[in-house]
Design an enzyme around this catalytic site. Sequence first.
Site, short mmCIF file in Angstrom:
data_model
loop_
_atom_site.label_atom_id
_atom_site.label_comp_id
_atom_site.label_asym_id
_atom_site.label_seq_id
_atom_site.Cartn_x
_atom_site.Cartn_y
_atom_site.Cartn_z
N HIS A 68 13.12 25.39 23.39
CA HIS A 68 13.73 26.65 23.77
C HIS A 68 15.34 26.89 23.24
CE1 HIS A 68 10.64 26.52 27.10
NE2 HIS A 68 10.29 27.26 26.07
N GLU A 71 18.73 26.11 25.50
CA GLU A 71 18.87 24.89 26.15
C GLU A 71 19.66 24.15 25.41
OE1 GLU A 71 14.76 23.91 27.39
OE2 GLU A 71 14.68 26.10 28.16
N ARG A 124 15.37 32.67 24.30
CA ARG A 124 14.70 31.45 24.58
C ARG A 124 13.67 31.36 23.41
NH1 ARG A 124 11.66 28.94 28.98
NH2 ARG A 124 9.21 29.09 28.81
N HIS A 195 14.21 19.49 27.66
CA HIS A 195 14.51 21.02 27.95
C HIS A 195 15.35 21.09 29.24
CE1 HIS A 195 10.63 23.00 26.77
NE2 HIS A 195 10.43 22.08 26.52
N GLU A 272 13.54 17.86 32.18
CA GLU A 272 14.46 19.00 32.45
C GLU A 272 15.78 18.34 32.77
OE1 GLU A 272 13.59 22.23 31.91
OE2 GLU A 272 11.67 22.41 32.01
O1 0X9 Z 1 8.56 26.63 31.14
C1 0X9 Z 1 8.75 25.66 30.31
O2 0X9 Z 1 8.44 25.94 29.26
C2 0X9 Z 1 9.44 24.52 30.92
N1 0X9 Z 1 10.55 24.87 31.75
S1 0X9 Z 1 11.78 25.72 31.03
O3 0X9 Z 1 12.59 26.17 31.99
N2 0X9 Z 1 12.81 24.84 30.23
O4 0X9 Z 1 11.39 26.84 30.11
C3 0X9 Z 1 8.58 23.49 31.52
C4 0X9 Z 1 7.28 23.15 30.89
C5 0X9 Z 1 6.28 22.34 31.81
N3 0X9 Z 1 5.56 21.54 31.06
C6 0X9 Z 1 4.45 21.60 30.84
N4 0X9 Z 1 3.67 22.74 31.17
N5 0X9 Z 1 3.77 20.59 30.58
ZN ZN Z 2 12.80 24.74 28.15
#
Ligand code: 0X9
Ligand code: ZN
Length: 314
Positions: A68, A71, A124, A195, A272
């Site tokens: 992303h 980040e 993003r 992340h 995260e």
């Molecule tokens: O939404 C996402 O891709 C991640 N959070 S973020 O705020 N950095 O964008 C979380 C990803 C969760 N992981 C899985 N779904 N495995």
């Molecule tokens: Zn992310």
Amino acid sequence: RGTSDEFGWKRYNSLAQIEAWLDEILARYPVITEGFIVGQSYEGRTIRGIKISYKSGNPGVFIESNIHAREWITSATATWLINQFLTSEDPLVRTLAESHDWYIVPVLNVDGFVYTHEKDRMWRKTRQPSATSSCIGADPNRNYDSHWMENNGASSNPCAENYGGPQPFSEPEIKAMSEFVAGIKDKVNVMLAFHSYSQLLLSPYGHTEEELPPNYDDLMEVAKAYADAVEAMPYGTVYRYGTASGILYIASGATNDWAYNEQDIQISYTIEFRDTGHYGFILPPVHIVPNAEEALFGIAALLDKCKELGYLAI
Ligand code: 0X9
Ligand code: ZN
């Protein structure tokens, strides 16, 4: 010295700075390090990584960072870890560095990262245009071919921040990443996707709440080791852990689920980093070193627990 074009961890670095620093590191440690190329981005940039290996026969740890674009703490942390693994004289860090093979990609979404530096700090996604919309880019962390688009875990709207793309692996960065990891998967015991933000350790599954992964208990024990180690540090930072779908939201086609489901990498997390929302993605640079220290000691504890549970045999 001390000018803004110098690489360091007192401020966030551009892609050009990170790449120039990587080149220096690779030249300075030619025996222990090896550069690798994941592939090319949509805009034609080279996605680079570094392997750090002190001896053959080590278990492998893959770190994917800055998938992303906004980040920034993730690539700052990844580069700080690389530097520690090569230069630290702390015996704990030396053991950690030297008893694993590290595959680290500091910036996977290179086009998006450059865009956050030059145009829009809050970008993003990738930067590949859509064939059906004027909106640009897909969410690279929804673009893997594992349960792609299932359970509303991604959007089919090209303008959405969690757009899964027109098909799995439509994004060249993710296709390249998947092929690169598939080629070395027998050497990779642990996948960590960096992340921000929220201070969480997220295990599979992300795509469903209906089922738990077969080694769920172990995944929780390993995550607890990370969280406990971080909380025990003087900063006292609290990390929560659980499945991604259980404690965050359903998200399908993410790196750590793909690594777990399709590449049989049994220990696989999304981490995260700081903070819990006060600054969010725009985390002030004074947090870089503390966050990276937490990652270092968290990962050390995580890998100790993995070893104890038998996941690092090769
Ligand atoms: O939404 C996402 O891709 C991640 N959070 S973020 O705020 N950095 O964008 C979380 C990803 C969760 N992981 C899985 N779904 N495995
Ligand atoms: Zn992310």
